[in-house]
Design a protein around this motif. Structure first.
Motif, PDB file in Angstrom:
ATOM      1  N   ARG A   1       1.005   4.000   8.967  1.00  0.00           N
ATOM      2  CA  ARG A   1       0.557   3.045   8.168  1.00  0.00           C
ATOM      3  C   ARG A   1      -0.474   2.198   8.723  1.00  0.00           C
ATOM      4  NH1 ARG A   1       2.827  -0.494   4.981  1.00  0.00           N
ATOM      5  NH2 ARG A   1       1.715   0.252   3.024  1.00  0.00           N
ATOM      6  N   SER A   2      -0.525   1.848  10.091  1.00  0.00           N
ATOM      7  CA  SER A   2      -1.503   1.022  10.664  1.00  0.00           C
ATOM      8  C   SER A   2      -2.283   1.847  11.621  1.00  0.00           C
ATOM      9  CB  SER A   2      -0.938  -0.270  11.319  1.00  0.00           C
ATOM     10  OG  SER A   2       0.121   0.044  12.299  1.00  0.00           O
ATOM     11  N   TYR A   3      -2.054   3.173  11.750  1.00  0.00           N
ATOM     12  CA  TYR A   3      -2.788   4.102  12.784  1.00  0.00           C
ATOM     13  C   TYR A   3      -2.417   3.592  14.200  1.00  0.00           C
ATOM     14  CZ  TYR A   3      -5.072   4.480   8.307  1.00  0.00           C
ATOM     15  OH  TYR A   3      -5.503   4.758   6.781  1.00  0.00           O
ATOM     16  N   ALA A   4      -1.338   3.218  14.459  1.00  0.00           N
ATOM     17  CA  ALA A   4      -0.900   2.735  15.758  1.00  0.00           C
ATOM     18  C   ALA A   4      -0.717   3.980  16.868  1.00  0.00           C
ATOM     19  CB  ALA A   4       0.172   1.650  15.898  1.00  0.00           C
ATOM     20  N   VAL A   5      -1.142   3.757  18.052  1.00  0.00           N
ATOM     21  CA  VAL A   5      -0.730   4.778  19.215  1.00  0.00           C
ATOM     22  C   VAL A   5       0.417   3.775  19.684  1.00  0.00           C
ATOM     23  CG1 VAL A   5      -1.349   5.633  21.279  1.00  0.00           C
ATOM     24  CG2 VAL A   5      -2.853   5.702  19.239  1.00  0.00           C
TER      25      VAL A   5
ATOM     26  N   GLY B   1       0.832  -1.203  -0.098  1.00  0.00           N
ATOM     27  CA  GLY B   1      -0.076   0.000  -0.052  1.00  0.00           C
ATOM     28  C   GLY B   1       0.931   1.244   0.066  1.00  0.00           C
ATOM     29  N   LYS B   2       0.196   2.427   0.379  1.00  0.00           N
ATOM     30  CA  LYS B   2       0.952   3.691   0.242  1.00  0.00           C
ATOM     31  C   LYS B   2       1.758   3.591   1.568  1.00  0.00           C
ATOM     32  CE  LYS B   2      -2.758   6.169  -2.285  1.00  0.00           C
ATOM     33  NZ  LYS B   2      -1.971   6.620  -3.552  1.00  0.00           N
ATOM     34  N   GLY B   3       2.897   4.838   1.428  1.00  0.00           N
ATOM     35  CA  GLY B   3       3.614   4.706   2.386  1.00  0.00           C
ATOM     36  C   GLY B   3       2.978   5.757   3.706  1.00  0.00           C
ATOM     37  N   VAL B   4       2.264   6.636   3.341  1.00  0.00           N
ATOM     38  CA  VAL B   4       1.502   7.440   4.140  1.00  0.00           C
ATOM     39  C   VAL B   4      -0.020   7.861   3.410  1.00  0.00           C
ATOM     40  CG1 VAL B   4       3.534   8.481   5.364  1.00  0.00           C
ATOM     41  CG2 VAL B   4       2.517   9.635   3.265  1.00  0.00           C
ATOM     42  N   ALA B   5      -0.876   8.382   4.197  1.00  0.00           N
ATOM     43  CA  ALA B   5      -2.222   8.726   3.653  1.00  0.00           C
ATOM     44  C   ALA B   5      -2.766   7.446   2.701  1.00  0.00           C
ATOM     45  CB  ALA B   5      -1.856  10.067   2.719  1.00  0.00           C
ATOM     46  N   LEU B   6      -3.060   6.664   3.595  1.00  0.00           N
ATOM     47  CA  LEU B   6      -3.374   5.342   2.773  1.00  0.00           C
ATOM     48  C   LEU B   6      -4.977   5.279   2.343  1.00  0.00           C
ATOM     49  CD1 LEU B   6      -1.263   4.304   4.627  1.00  0.00           C
ATOM     50  CD2 LEU B   6      -2.228   2.361   4.922  1.00  0.00           C
TER      51      LEU B   6
END
Length: 796
Positions: free
Chosen positions: A605-609, A567-572
């Motif tokens: 990329r996985s919206y991790a906190v 997938g994209k590197g950022v802003a998926l």
């Protein structure tokens, strides 16, 4: 009269609109700096046209072409007005400062009326045109806004009074706070805010939204974004009025005229504001450089610094893109929403608020343990860099139980947890484990019917569905080129894991292996950028989100493979596999604090906190056994050079024997006939042609390196502080590095012993006749003293 204006894109739209109001009076050209920077031929044409202009209006930004433009401008005789946020840019102007200051006021307050009057004012003051203009019209710098209200609100009480009537008697799931830039309101470009407000309210959330000028500036009378956040979103008692905060401004909340946005102190001020607010802060991505169509095809490389990296310093989360540019007339560009991404963003915030509000006893949590490919099961399940992930999960579950979570039958230890995982085969299919064995032994938490999976699969973009089917066959998976479907039992997809009440523990699904063969053909490598994960991978995460309905998912340890999926590197986009898999579940990731580059990938990329964990205890390796004997002999040799030279020859033989016994003769290299060769590679005769003192220096250097090398002492357990001597080792491992600080424990101890720490570090192979130790051994002694100092401090 001819006027040419070149301005920052943010001012272009409104200045272009204002210029249309004067086109019958004067010939005005308005150019976007962004557009000129991207089209060099056009830039060259504009350079030629500038020579014919009577008035040149510039707003200086940072595009590369400005250096060339400034050189050319100095040769032109036209009246020049050059403005910018940095007043040093104004020096390019050739008109009075009073005129510049007034023009800047028109520009900064903004609005079509003000910019029209600014142009009239400049025409009169610089070109002596007979034209009337009005003084700058004061327009609010900050206010509360709602698309359904007839006007803006200057106080939060006025807004809330209006909103109470607007909302009526409907129940609310919570309240969302939205802060956006005044620039978009003044330019009539609030489509993003309007759709956010509409969608949140449709889901049952109230909204408090408002705009602000990003910079606190007393001379302008602006409060800045940080001040209005506290004013609007905290009540009189200092408690939050909101359950989530959406920050649509990239500037730090603490930015002021005195503290610019690029200072770390400004970021710290913003963090303190967010601490007072004490709710999750979401900062979605808006692309300033790409159109929506370009974003769908390309990466947002130019936007990363401003739209993603800068806000991260305040600890904001969920960098999901919600808007990009749409081209209009001439150089016009307008920020417009990406509706599908906005729905995703809102759904994720909805679940974060649900997690916040639901009592602990009702919360459902899924833990994900990592497993590396192509190695034995025992070596891969729960593997994590510098973290005992298995024991950490057990300890977390015990803390959860005490906090009121419904956790049942907690394993006694990490060892008991892995034994249970292996006993039940609660893992994705490995080379030596069949799916039948997994089901038979109880490792399957659920069997997902193909009909249910197809509901989830049909949500994916058509191109993504096709891509998965080409790699793994149609759902739930098919034999392809001799490769069996991954984790399919009787036509159903197997979801593996263990359940402990409202907690599940899963081993992360295989990134791309199927079947018992291991010939390189069935193994789709972990970081392969092209191969999609199998159906079982997507099904596992969807099951956790949709069927188990987890309130949060926790990946344990550095690192898994979710964030490295294609997938994209950022802003998926919705076609990117990390976005597909994580769905709308709040995502916590227990991560190694010393690996920020890959941690950043997990965040973006996985919206991790990220929940950083401490490092393993580091201690000096020291010298022991054969090395200790070698060290003793070297010290005796140095002393004998002065006191007993007759023993030197015998000591040389003993040292060579000790070198061979310790295998250091293969590691220590000596320069011989233009080459560096290991001692073991040199003959007895060759060694005796080399000064033995040179060999001794090399041995000192090697022993110093070994004795001062930091090594790991066990694995860290999340939430558990080191105890006893391990705590002393941990603290000293942090403090031992000098790093140029004014106060340095190691440096002070060295000074008390009569040594300069810098010289000791730079000459570790040198021998000190006073202490009869090498400098490396003296450093080791300093470290032992340092630990004793810490030990005494901890006692007090």
């Amino acid at each position: 009269m001819k006027v040419i204006a070149i301005v920052w894109q943010s001012y272009y739209n409104m200045l272009y609109k204002a210029s249309k109001n004067l086109e019958n009076l004067v010939d005005i050209e308005v150019h976007s700096a962004r557009a000129l920077d991207m089209d060099y031929e056009r830039f060259e044409r504009v350079l030629k046209d500038l020579k014919k202009a009577d008035l040149i209006f510039l707003y200086r930004s940072n595009e590369p072409f400005w250096e060339t433009l400034e050189k050319e401008i100095k040769k032109i005789k036209a009246k020049i007005v050059c403005l910018g946020h940095d007043t040093s840019y104004w020096l390019l102007s050739n008109i009075s400062v009073d005129v510049l200051s007034k023009a800047y006021k028109y520009l900064v307050i903004n609005g079509e009326k003000n910019l029209t009057n600014m142009l009239k004012f400049l025409l009169k003051e610089t070109l002596d045109m007979e034209i009337n203009y009005e003084e700058p019209e004061e327009i609010p710098w900050e206010a509360l806004y709602h698309p359904s209200a007839k006007s803006i609100f200057k106080s939060v009480d006025d807004y809330l009074n209006w909103y109470e009537k607007y909302w009526g008697a409907k129940e609310s799931k919570g309240t969302i706070g939205i802060l956006f830039s005044r620039h978009y309101w003044i330019n009539g470009n609030t489509e993003v805010e309007d759709i956010l407000i509409k969608e949140f309210e449709a889901k049952g959330f109230k909204v408090i939204s408002g705009f602000a000028y990003s910079v606190k500036d007393e001379s302008l009378g602006t409060k800045g974004s940080g001040e209005v956040v506290l004013e609007w979103f905290l009540n009189k008692e200092g408690n939050p009025r909101i359950d989530a905060f959406i920050k649509l401004i990239s500037f730090f909340l603490g930015t002021s005229r005195e503290k610019s946005f690029d200072k770390k102190e400004t970021a710290f001020d913003g963090i303190e504001i967010l601490k007072k607010l004490n709710v999750s802060c979401f900062c979605p991505v808006s692309s300033y450089y790409k159109t929506i169509e370009e974003w769908e095809k390309e990466e947002l490389n130019l936007d990363i610094g401003w739209s993603i990296a800068l806000p991260e310093f305040e600890g904001v989360i969920e960098p999901i893109i919600i808007s990009a540019q749409v081209n209009g007339e001439a150089d016009e560009r307008k920020r417009m929403p990406i509706p599908e991404r906005i729905k995703k963003f809102i759904s994720r915030i909805e679940r974060w608020i649900e997690l916040r509000k639901i009592p602990p006893g009702e919360r459902r949590i899924a833990f994900i343990l990592h497993n590396n490919p192509c190695a034995s099961v025992e070596a891969t399940v729960g593997s994590a860099a510098h973290l005992d992930s298995l024991e950490s999960v057990v300890q977390i579950m015990r803390k959860m139980e005490k906090a009121g979570y419904k956790v049942e039958n907690i394993p006694e230890s990490g060892k008991a947890l892995i034994e249970k995982i292996m006993q039940k085969k609660a893992i994705s299919e490995f080379r030596w484990t069949t799916v039948e064995e997994i089901v038979e032994k109880g490792g399957a938490l659920a069997l997902v019917p193909v009909e249910k999976y197809l509901e989830w699969f049909s949500e994916l973009p058509e191109k993504t569905q096709k891509r998965m089917c080409e790699a793994w066959g149609n759902p739930p998976g098919e034999w392809k080129e001799g490769i069996p479907p991954a984790m399919v039992y009787n036509g159903k997809i197997v979801i593996t894991g263990l359940r402990f009440g409202n907690v599940t523990v899963h081993v992360q699904p295989k990134r791309g292996c199927a079947g018992a063969r291991c010939d390189g053909k069935v193994c789709k490598i972990l970081h392969d950028p092209d191969v999609p994960p199998p159906h079982q991978y997507v099904a596992t995460y969807k099951w956790i989100s949709r069927e188990f309905k987890a309130h949060a998912i926790v990946h344990v340890g550095t690192h898994g493979n979710l964030e490295f999926l294609p997938g994209k590197g950022v802003a998926l986009s919705s076609a990117c596999f990390p976005d597909i898999a994580i769905d709308t579940i709040p995502h916590l990731y227990i991560y190694n604090a010393d690996n920020p580059p890959e941690g950043t990938i997990a965040k973006r990329r996985s919206y991790a906190v990220l929940v950083d964990h401490m490092q393993t205890v580091m201690t000096e390796s020291g010298v022991y056994d054969e090395l200790e004997e070698l060290d003793r002999l070297i010290g005796e040799y140095e002393e004998s050079k002065v006191k007993d030279p007759a023993r030197l020859h015998a000591l040389q033989h003993l040292i060579f024997q000790a070198l061979k016994k310790s295998n250091l003769d293969k590691e220590i290299k000596i320069r011989w006939q233009g080459k560096r060769l290991a001692i073991s590679e040199l003959t007895h005769e060759e060694l005796h042609q080399i000064s033995f003192d040179i060999i001794v220096d090399e041995i000192h250097g090697r022993l110093s390196l070994i004795r001062n090398t930091q090594i790991q002492d066990g694995m860290h357990i999340f939430g558990k502080l080191p105890e006893g001597d391990r705590r002393i080792d941990f603290i000293y491992a942090i403090m031992r590095y000098d790093a140029g600080k004014e106060i340095s424990l190691r440096r002070e101890i060295a000074k008390l012993l009569g040594y300069d720490l810098k010289k000791l570090l730079q000459n570790q192979n040198k021998f000190d006749s006073r202490l009869k130790k090498s400098y490396g051994a003296i450093l080791e002694m300093i470290d032992k003293i340092g630990k004793e100092v810490i030990k005494e401090v901890l006692k007090s």
